[in-house]
Scaffold this active site. Sequence first.
Site, PDB file in Angstrom:
ATOM      1  N   HIS A 106       0.983  -1.151   0.376  1.00 47.64           N
ATOM      2  CA  HIS A 106      -0.341  -0.375   0.131  1.00 47.64           C
ATOM      3  C   HIS A 106       0.872   0.777   0.320  1.00 47.64           C
ATOM      4  CE1 HIS A 106      -3.941  -2.608   0.619  1.00 47.64           C
ATOM      5  NE2 HIS A 106      -3.316  -2.635   1.229  1.00 47.64           N
ATOM      6  N   HIS A 180      -9.820   1.031   0.906  1.00 47.84           N
ATOM      7  CA  HIS A 180      -9.380   0.405   2.084  1.00 47.84           C
ATOM      8  C   HIS A 180     -10.692  -0.123   2.622  1.00 47.84           C
ATOM      9  CE1 HIS A 180      -7.587  -3.511   3.634  1.00 47.84           C
ATOM     10  NE2 HIS A 180      -6.871  -3.109   3.212  1.00 47.84           N
ATOM     11  N   GLU A 317     -11.471  -4.583  -2.865  1.00 48.35           N
ATOM     12  CA  GLU A 317     -10.764  -3.404  -3.035  1.00 48.35           C
ATOM     13  C   GLU A 317     -10.311  -4.005  -4.861  1.00 48.35           C
ATOM     14  OE1 GLU A 317      -6.956  -3.245   0.063  1.00 48.35           O
ATOM     15  OE2 GLU A 317      -8.103  -5.395   0.289  1.00 48.35           O
TER      16      GLU A 317
END
Length: 353
Positions: A106, A180, A317
Amino acid sequence: MNISKKSFGTTKKGEAATLYILENSKGMQVGITDYGASVVSVLVPDRNGKLADVVLGYDDVKGYDENGTYYGAFIGRNGNRIANASFVLNGITYQLDKNNGNNNLHGGFVGYNNMMYEAECFTEEDAVSIELSRLSPDGEQGFPGNLDITVTYTLTEDNELVIEYLAVCDKDTVVNLTNHSFFNLSGHASGTVLNHKVWIDADYFTPTDDTLIPTGELRMVEDTPMDFRTEQRVGDRIEAEYEPLKQAGGYDHNYVLNNSGDGPELVASLFDEVSGRKMEVYTDLPGMQLYSGNFIDGKAAGKGGKVYEKREGICFETQMFPDACNEKEFFKSSVVKAYQEYETVTVYKFSVK
């Protein structure tokens, strides 16, 4: 349609955060903060018209300042994992943060969910929007190029939360943006999502190694616990003796969506029989990570003091495939050329049945 705002507290850096509340005439409300461009709340009615907040999160910006679980987070510059926290682009090796074992996850230790954004609001007859933007400078998180980013959240009269991503860079770079949010359609404080039903329009998923980096294989879901082509309860097969589930501690896998990529198409749904709430997912992206909250650790208190436990939220996601900047077998790279627009849309649409 209406949009209002209020103070959301002060960050560790002393920045004043604001919470923006988007509301439609059906009573649906969406809370977005300019700190991290994060989704804080999504209030939708059940089959009896009772509102509940269906995303996990925190009461003020302090929680989002930490947020190692990424509740509601805007993820960038690259969502999901990059193998060995590095990639080669135009003959140059770029080294990133190793914040997930030997891999990058991420974006790194400081993600796009840890940045302040400029906010601009728009109200129309059938929609209300907040546009959040910033410049990610060349070298931030180790990625090349100055990246102009805008993420726009729109609430429609049809109870849709539309997320539009737009980014342009002055160098070739890697871009893979996502959201998210952890959903629990019974309400964020209601416990497990194992009884929720999931449907995913995908014939294949991408198996991984033990560090959750895709191997490059596209494996058929048929005759495996990964098959959600017909609606299945999250908990029915999550503990099956199947290597990909064992590696990830549950569902944490990228699905190869059957959409065309020409515009947002229906690719998945989530349904809660108790409340009657249903959420449909539309996207133009080729992949979607189904994550069943396997690593929620039950430590930090969330909204209303609720301490979230393992598998009390589930994520959808939408994304480019994990490690798509390195994996040559994948049919679509996460590399974006200089001055080429990265533009994509994901929609979460809520209803009851």
